[in-house]
Design a protein around this motif. Sequence first.
Motif, PDB file in Angstrom:
ATOM      1  N   THR A  45      73.061  48.043  69.836  1.00 13.13           N
ATOM      2  CA  THR A  45      73.254  48.154  71.283  1.00 13.13           C
ATOM      3  C   THR A  45      74.248  49.255  71.643  1.00 13.13           C
ATOM      4  OG1 THR A  45      74.987  46.455  71.223  1.00 13.13           O
ATOM      5  CG2 THR A  45      72.728  45.709  71.628  1.00 13.13           C
ATOM      6  N   LEU A  46      74.714  50.012  70.655  1.00 16.24           N
ATOM      7  CA  LEU A  46      75.655  51.093  70.911  1.00 16.24           C
ATOM      8  C   LEU A  46      74.968  52.257  71.615  1.00 16.24           C
ATOM      9  CD1 LEU A  46      77.537  51.324  67.487  1.00 16.24           C
ATOM     10  CD2 LEU A  46      78.363  50.244  69.582  1.00 16.24           C
ATOM     11  N   THR A  47      75.745  53.041  72.336  1.00 20.78           N
ATOM     12  CA  THR A  47      75.239  54.313  72.832  1.00 20.78           C
ATOM     13  C   THR A  47      75.315  55.332  71.702  1.00 20.78           C
ATOM     14  OG1 THR A  47      77.399  55.128  73.556  1.00 20.78           O
ATOM     15  CG2 THR A  47      76.140  53.776  75.125  1.00 20.78           C
ATOM     16  N   VAL A  48      74.608  56.430  71.863  1.00 19.68           N
ATOM     17  CA  VAL A  48      74.648  57.482  70.853  1.00 19.68           C
ATOM     18  C   VAL A  48      76.073  58.011  70.697  1.00 19.68           C
ATOM     19  CG1 VAL A  48      73.874  59.815  70.286  1.00 19.68           C
ATOM     20  CG2 VAL A  48      72.248  58.145  71.195  1.00 19.68           C
ATOM     21  N   GLU A  49      76.764  58.171  71.816  1.00 18.93           N
ATOM     22  CA  GLU A  49      78.135  58.685  71.768  1.00 18.93           C
ATOM     23  C   GLU A  49      79.050  57.740  70.998  1.00 18.93           C
ATOM     24  OE1 GLU A  49      76.272  58.439  74.475  1.00 18.93           O
ATOM     25  OE2 GLU A  49      75.839  60.577  74.785  1.00 18.93           O
ATOM     26  N   GLU A  50      78.915  56.446  71.231  1.00 16.81           N
ATOM     27  CA  GLU A  50      79.733  55.469  70.511  1.00 16.81           C
ATOM     28  C   GLU A  50      79.425  55.497  69.020  1.00 16.81           C
ATOM     29  OE1 GLU A  50      80.257  52.034  73.990  1.00 16.81           O
ATOM     30  OE2 GLU A  50      78.489  52.041  72.676  1.00 16.81           O
ATOM     31  N   ALA A  51      78.145  55.575  68.692  1.00 16.13           N
ATOM     32  CA  ALA A  51      77.746  55.595  67.281  1.00 16.13           C
ATOM     33  C   ALA A  51      78.274  56.835  66.579  1.00 16.13           C
ATOM     34  CB  ALA A  51      76.225  55.532  67.175  1.00 16.13           C
ATOM     35  N   GLU A  52      78.165  57.972  67.228  1.00 17.79           N
ATOM     36  CA  GLU A  52      78.649  59.213  66.623  1.00 17.79           C
ATOM     37  C   GLU A  52      80.156  59.179  66.415  1.00 17.79           C
ATOM     38  OE1 GLU A  52      77.154  62.138  69.322  1.00 17.79           O
ATOM     39  OE2 GLU A  52      75.299  62.442  68.166  1.00 17.79           O
ATOM     40  N   ARG A  53      80.879  58.580  67.349  1.00 15.06           N
ATOM     41  CA  ARG A  53      82.336  58.487  67.202  1.00 15.06           C
ATOM     42  C   ARG A  53      82.708  57.631  65.999  1.00 15.06           C
ATOM     43  NH1 ARG A  53      85.443  54.516  68.328  1.00 15.06           N
ATOM     44  NH2 ARG A  53      83.910  53.501  69.688  1.00 15.06           N
ATOM     45  N   ILE A  54      82.043  56.499  65.835  1.00 21.44           N
ATOM     46  CA  ILE A  54      82.346  55.600  64.720  1.00 21.44           C
ATOM     47  C   ILE A  54      82.064  56.283  63.384  1.00 21.44           C
ATOM     48  CG2 ILE A  54      81.618  53.466  63.571  1.00 21.44           C
ATOM     49  CD1 ILE A  54      81.116  52.346  66.438  1.00 21.44           C
ATOM     50  N   VAL A  55      80.926  56.950  63.293  1.00 25.87           N
ATOM     51  CA  VAL A  55      80.576  57.631  62.050  1.00 25.87           C
ATOM     52  C   VAL A  55      81.527  58.791  61.794  1.00 25.87           C
ATOM     53  CG1 VAL A  55      78.800  59.000  60.900  1.00 25.87           C
ATOM     54  CG2 VAL A  55      78.159  56.933  62.150  1.00 25.87           C
ATOM     55  N   ARG A  56      81.914  59.486  62.852  1.00 28.19           N
ATOM     56  CA  ARG A  56      82.842  60.614  62.706  1.00 28.19           C
ATOM     57  C   ARG A  56      84.192  60.138  62.168  1.00 28.19           C
ATOM     58  NH1 ARG A  56      81.777  62.574  67.239  1.00 28.19           N
ATOM     59  NH2 ARG A  56      83.438  61.583  68.457  1.00 28.19           N
ATOM     60  N   GLU A  57      84.654  58.983  62.623  1.00 21.22           N
ATOM     61  CA  GLU A  57      85.931  58.449  62.143  1.00 21.22           C
ATOM     62  C   GLU A  57      85.868  58.115  60.656  1.00 21.22           C
ATOM     63  OE1 GLU A  57      86.796  55.134  64.623  1.00 21.22           O
ATOM     64  OE2 GLU A  57      87.487  56.359  66.310  1.00 21.22           O
ATOM     65  N   ALA A  58      84.733  57.610  60.220  1.00 24.07           N
ATOM     66  CA  ALA A  58      84.587  57.280  58.801  1.00 24.07           C
ATOM     67  C   ALA A  58      84.380  58.526  57.955  1.00 24.07           C
ATOM     68  CB  ALA A  58      83.415  56.323  58.603  1.00 24.07           C
ATOM     69  N   ARG A  59      83.775  59.565  58.537  1.00 24.09           N
ATOM     70  CA  ARG A  59      83.414  60.747  57.766  1.00 24.09           C
ATOM     71  C   ARG A  59      84.631  61.484  57.232  1.00 24.09           C
ATOM     72  NH1 ARG A  59      80.152  64.127  61.320  1.00 24.09           N
ATOM     73  NH2 ARG A  59      78.462  62.683  60.829  1.00 24.09           N
ATOM     74  N   GLY A  60      85.744  61.435  57.954  1.00 20.09           N
ATOM     75  CA  GLY A  60      86.940  62.137  57.499  1.00 20.09           C
ATOM     76  C   GLY A  60      87.363  61.703  56.114  1.00 20.09           C
ATOM     77  N   ALA A  61      87.428  60.400  55.901  1.00 17.23           N
ATOM     78  CA  ALA A  61      87.806  59.889  54.583  1.00 17.23           C
ATOM     79  C   ALA A  61      86.703  60.142  53.566  1.00 17.23           C
ATOM     80  CB  ALA A  61      88.108  58.396  54.669  1.00 17.23           C
ATOM     81  N   PHE A  62      85.457  60.064  54.022  1.00 18.98           N
ATOM     82  CA  PHE A  62      84.328  60.233  53.110  1.00 18.98           C
ATOM     83  C   PHE A  62      84.268  61.652  52.563  1.00 18.98           C
ATOM     84  CE2 PHE A  62      79.850  61.412  52.470  1.00 18.98           C
ATOM     85  CZ  PHE A  62      79.499  60.490  51.513  1.00 18.98           C
ATOM     86  N   ALA A  63      84.515  62.657  53.415  1.00 17.63           N
ATOM     87  CA  ALA A  63      84.328  64.045  53.013  1.00 17.63           C
ATOM     88  C   ALA A  63      85.534  64.624  52.287  1.00 17.63           C
ATOM     89  CB  ALA A  63      84.019  64.899  54.243  1.00 17.63           C
ATOM     90  N   HIS A  64      86.684  64.003  52.399  1.00 18.33           N
ATOM     91  CA  HIS A  64      87.926  64.599  51.909  1.00 18.33           C
ATOM     92  C   HIS A  64      87.888  65.021  50.441  1.00 18.33           C
ATOM     93  CE1 HIS A  64      92.165  65.443  51.510  1.00 18.33           C
ATOM     94  NE2 HIS A  64      92.240  64.582  50.518  1.00 18.33           N
ATOM     95  N   PRO A  65      87.399  64.193  49.500  1.00 15.40           N
ATOM     96  CA  PRO A  65      87.437  64.597  48.091  1.00 15.40           C
ATOM     97  C   PRO A  65      86.575  65.820  47.788  1.00 15.40           C
ATOM     98  CG  PRO A  65      87.039  62.238  48.332  1.00 15.40           C
ATOM     99  CD  PRO A  65      86.839  62.859  49.677  1.00 15.40           C
ATOM    100  N   ASP A  66      85.660  66.146  48.689  1.00 14.90           N
ATOM    101  CA  ASP A  66      84.696  67.209  48.437  1.00 14.90           C
ATOM    102  C   ASP A  66      84.855  68.350  49.442  1.00 14.90           C
ATOM    103  OD1 ASP A  66      81.113  67.508  48.454  1.00 14.90           O
ATOM    104  OD2 ASP A  66      82.511  68.188  46.930  1.00 14.90           O
ATOM    105  N   SER A  67      86.034  68.496  50.006  1.00 13.60           N
ATOM    106  CA  SER A  67      86.224  69.419  51.122  1.00 13.60           C
ATOM    107  C   SER A  67      86.019  70.878  50.745  1.00 13.60           C
ATOM    108  CB  SER A  67      87.621  69.232  51.723  1.00 13.60           C
ATOM    109  OG  SER A  67      88.619  69.478  50.743  1.00 13.60           O
ATOM    110  N   GLN A  68      86.158  71.227  49.468  1.00 12.95           N
ATOM    111  CA  GLN A  68      86.023  72.614  49.037  1.00 12.95           C
ATOM    112  C   GLN A  68      84.618  72.951  48.542  1.00 12.95           C
ATOM    113  OE1 GLN A  68      88.585  74.694  49.633  1.00 12.95           O
ATOM    114  NE2 GLN A  68      89.498  72.850  50.520  1.00 12.95           N
ATOM    115  N   ASN A  69      83.683  72.050  48.696  1.00 11.82           N
ATOM    116  CA  ASN A  69      82.319  72.295  48.248  1.00 11.82           C
ATOM    117  C   ASN A  69      81.730  73.479  49.018  1.00 11.82           C
ATOM    118  OD1 ASN A  69      79.572  72.216  47.613  1.00 11.82           O
ATOM    119  ND2 ASN A  69      79.495  69.983  47.613  1.00 11.82           N
ATOM    120  N   PRO A  70      81.295  74.544  48.335  1.00 13.52           N
ATOM    121  CA  PRO A  70      80.746  75.713  49.045  1.00 13.52           C
ATOM    122  C   PRO A  70      79.496  75.395  49.852  1.00 13.52           C
ATOM    123  CG  PRO A  70      80.354  75.880  46.677  1.00 13.52           C
ATOM    124  CD  PRO A  70      81.307  74.748  46.877  1.00 13.52           C
TER     125      PRO A  70
END
Length: 336
Positions: A45-70
């Motif tokens: 029942t989320l809006t697209v904006e709400e869903a994108e915000r939640i995923v964006r908040e999680a993505r920071g921790a998810f992407a960190h170990p691989d931040s230098q990947n070309p």
Amino acid sequence: MSHSFRVLSSMVVALGLFACGGSQQSAETSKSMTPSQAAAPLPSTLTVEEAERIVREARGAFAHPDSQNPLRQPKSLDDVLAILRTDQIDLFAAGVAFAEKDASPRAKALQAQIEIAWGENQRIVAQLLDGLSGELREEILELRESEAAGKLSPADAERVQRLEALLADEAPLVPALSKLAPMHLGKGRVLAETLVNQAPADYEGYRVLADYARIRGDWEKFDQLVKEVQTRHPTSTGLLFLQGIEVAERTRDFKGASVYMRQALAKEPKFARAQVQLFLFADGLDAKQAEFTKLQASSPQHQVVVLVGPVLKEAFDTRAAREKRLRQTDWRIQRF
């Protein structure tokens, strides 16, 4: 501890519990799974904006170990193909953005396939999290019962607090991923249909549409599209993938389906999406751990590796401890 890190941690714990014994649910999810079971759609029942915000908040921790990947800044369509092969969803946005600038059929095919894989991957994560949240609650309930009996150890008391916090953080991610997944699947379908119309002699559009059809469970359409792929490119690695999926879904012959996936990997060792299917097809903790190890080697930052990996190392110890606790409970009941 940041909110995004706690969200990610909750996913790790929730996904890891599929490897723990002691309940009917965990026993089933440690067995072979069809792609449709692992990626069944869930309501949101989320809006697209709400869903994108939640995923964006999680993505920071998810992407960190691989931040230098070309590959986070692709410079060619070969890089986009490499992104697709890694099946790493936090690289997909960069791959799509690069492919959008290229009007060639190859670029459109890559963009379409990434969108399809993106949506399915989001559904897989959402489905696993949703299905296993009950396992978290069951563990908390058992520990709370021990607390009521005055037999909760300090370590278990800390675990209760941690699991309750993790469960609270995990909840928003399931509807968020469920909301966004159909958008990517729909984009992939439209791109593939356009590609077929613009380049009907090429096989790529038919292959992507066949992938979409099997996700939708439209096997009549799937059969038609696979024939088109076989006519145009019978040695396609993607065709082997589709054939393996078909065997798993239509006959539940997971060993036979695995043969196709292994053939695909023999041709393209970095084809992580095929390795994920082998992980899902595997029956039992030993087999799943073996397939997980292969996925880890081929795509170390894949979402399954990042989320499940920390827990798999402890899965057997956790299972043994819980089964011991259940045996003790059974003994007390019998004695009573």
